[in-house]
Scaffold this active site. Structure first.
Site, mmCIF file in Angstrom:
data_model
loop_
_atom_site.group_PDB
_atom_site.id
_atom_site.type_symbol
_atom_site.label_atom_id
_atom_site.label_comp_id
_atom_site.label_asym_id
_atom_site.label_seq_id
_atom_site.Cartn_x
_atom_site.Cartn_y
_atom_site.Cartn_z
ATOM 1 N N SER A 124 -93.976 96.516 -24.368
ATOM 2 C CA SER A 124 -95.428 96.625 -24.477
ATOM 3 C C SER A 124 -96.053 96.813 -23.098
ATOM 4 O O SER A 124 -95.521 96.319 -22.087
ATOM 5 C CB SER A 124 -95.949 95.320 -25.090
ATOM 6 O OG SER A 124 -97.336 95.204 -24.913
ATOM 7 N N TYR A 148 -96.127 85.588 -25.724
ATOM 8 C CA TYR A 148 -95.712 86.868 -26.310
ATOM 9 C C TYR A 148 -95.323 87.846 -25.198
ATOM 10 O O TYR A 148 -94.259 88.470 -25.229
ATOM 11 C CB TYR A 148 -96.845 87.455 -27.165
ATOM 12 C CG TYR A 148 -96.647 88.912 -27.484
ATOM 13 C CD1 TYR A 148 -95.695 89.317 -28.428
ATOM 14 C CD2 TYR A 148 -97.380 89.918 -26.830
ATOM 15 C CE1 TYR A 148 -95.497 90.666 -28.712
ATOM 16 C CE2 TYR A 148 -97.184 91.261 -27.108
ATOM 17 C CZ TYR A 148 -96.233 91.630 -28.047
ATOM 18 O OH TYR A 148 -96.025 92.961 -28.326
ATOM 19 N N LYS A 152 -91.544 89.825 -23.853
ATOM 20 C CA LYS A 152 -91.269 91.242 -23.564
ATOM 21 C C LYS A 152 -90.692 91.401 -22.147
ATOM 22 O O LYS A 152 -89.751 92.162 -21.934
ATOM 23 C CB LYS A 152 -92.545 92.075 -23.709
ATOM 24 C CG LYS A 152 -93.114 92.126 -25.123
ATOM 25 C CD LYS A 152 -92.153 92.756 -26.110
ATOM 26 C CE LYS A 152 -92.704 92.816 -27.514
ATOM 27 N NZ LYS A 152 -91.712 93.174 -28.537
#
Ligand code: NAD
Ligand code: UD1
Length: 344
Positions: A124, A148, A152
């Site tokens: 992302s 989150y 990544k």
């Protein structure tokens, strides 16, 4: 060639399955339907006019993963399975670290044992953090502001380390900017659970009168109209980027990282006004405080994907808002309305 698509029933996964099938690449979908519905697969079969084989199960379940690799001929993996809600990741960090990171470790270990050493991973733009200048370039340092985002950053690192440790691996990290839109048919699309966190699904829910107005998070950013600027990309363009990345991944060993965006910045109010103009629907909005953790501006430098993958986004902002609205209108109750979309 057969590709295992983890999370293949989800928003981006389902569009990618369609793109793979359109390019005559066989798929095996793996999903636990924690954030998707089995009806998606029926709709994919209807749209592609092909069988969409799938296995229901969890990437946290190692014996299940081993069985999948033992029973199916798999040449590569596109790995979408994971949780993605930023706010929830702040409240339940271990749920995110476990599902996203432990799940990926399991997958990589089982792949290595099965000698399938070819993976494309859903990363992302969030890995560019708060301090890099735009446009974001792949070689910039990565960081994150929430659990989150950290998953990544860590998974990219893990995947690159695996490739560095064993020259047989070939890995690609794809950094998505802001995917919106839906397949032209309106039969597959994004289905947020509860109140949408992201802008586009919130707008479509206001348009269909599920919510009475949009809250615009801040109009005092250093941007042309003061609202946040993002690089919105049509999910169909994004899906096609996976086909190009997979082909490159099969042809060339080592680790690669690409931005998948349009390279263009669009403000919250630009998106609202384009939605209104294209779809003829009014979106009432109110300016409220900034959302903590948001940056003013985020858009990609897309040179690398263009030069190395021969890929670039083709669909316009008008296509994105039209297709998002088409999907929302055809499926006011998500996938509950029909099994394969054909009667909608
Ligand atoms: P999604 O939630 O629609 O799809 C993810 C799919 O993975 C769902 O079908 C879910 O049921 C499945 N899944 C989750 N955990 C699983 C597990 N343990 N085992 C098996 N299946 C599991 O999300 P999406 O928008 O399609 O995103 C796909 C990937 O792309 C995610 O990794 C996400 O973090 C990443 N990503 C998404 C965006 C975005 O804006 N949508 C942006 C950047 C990156
Ligand atoms: C969010 C996530 C990011 C994730 C990305 C894609 C946060 C802080 N960031 O990014 O980690 O990779 O989604 O899933 O959640 N906005 C409003 N009103 C709304 C919703 C959004 O004004 O109701 C604004 C935001 O302030 C932002 C823009 O719209 O300026 C886009 O927001 P959103 O769709 O949530 O995406 P990101 O913030 O880019």
């Amino acid at each position: 060639m057969r590709v295992l698509v983890t999370g293949g029933a989800g928003y981006i996964g389902s569009h990618t399955v369609l793109a793979l099938l359109a390019n005559d690449i066989d798929v095996l979908v793996l999903d636990n339907f924690s954030n998707s519905y089995p009806q998606v697969l029926k709709r994919l079969e209807h749209l592609s006019e092909k069988k969409v084989p799938y296995v229901e199960g969890d990437i946290l379940d190692v014996p299940f993963l081993e069985k999948v690799f033992a029973e199916h001929e798999i040449d590569a993996v596109i790995h979408f399975a994971g949780f993605k809600a930023v706010g929830e990741s702040v409240e339940k960090p271990l749920k995110y670290y476990n599902n996203n990171i432990t799940g990926t470790i399991n997958l990589l270990e089982v792949m290595a044992k099965a000698n399938v050493k070819n993976i494309v991973f859903s990363s992302s733009a969030t890995v560019y953090g708060m301090t890099n200048p735009v446009p974001f370039k792949e070689e910039m340092p990565t960081s994150a502001t929430n659990p989150y985002g950290y998953t990544k950053v860590v998974i990219e690192r893990m995947i690159n380390d695996v490739a560095a440790s064993d020259p047989e691996w070939t890995v690609t990290n794809l950094r998505y900017f802001n995917p919106i839109g839906a397949d032209k048919s309106g039969d597959i699309g994004e289905l947020p659970s509860g109140i949408p966190n992201n802008l586009m699904p919130y707008i479509t829910q206001v348009a269909i009168k599920k919510r009475d107005h949009l809250s615009v998070f801040g109009d005092d950013y250093d941007t042309p109209d003061g609202t946040g600027v993002r690089d919105y990309i049509h999910v169909v363009d994004l899906a096609n980027g996976h086909v190009q990345a997979l082909e490159k991944n099969m042809a060339e060993k080592g680790s690669k990282t690409y931005n998948l965006g349009t390279g263009k910045g669009v403000s919250v109010l630009d998106l609202v006004h384009t939605f209104e103009a294209v779809n003829g629907v009014k979106i009432p909005y109110e300016i409220v405080d900034r959302r903590p953790g948001d940056i003013a501006t985020c858009y990609a430098d897309v040179t690398k994907a263009k030069e190395e993958l021969g890929w670039e986004a083709e669909l316009s902002l008008e296509d994105m808002v039209r297709d998002s609205w088409n999907w929302q209108q055809k499926n006011p109750n998500g996938y509950e309305d029909s099994s394969d979309g054909s009667s909608n």
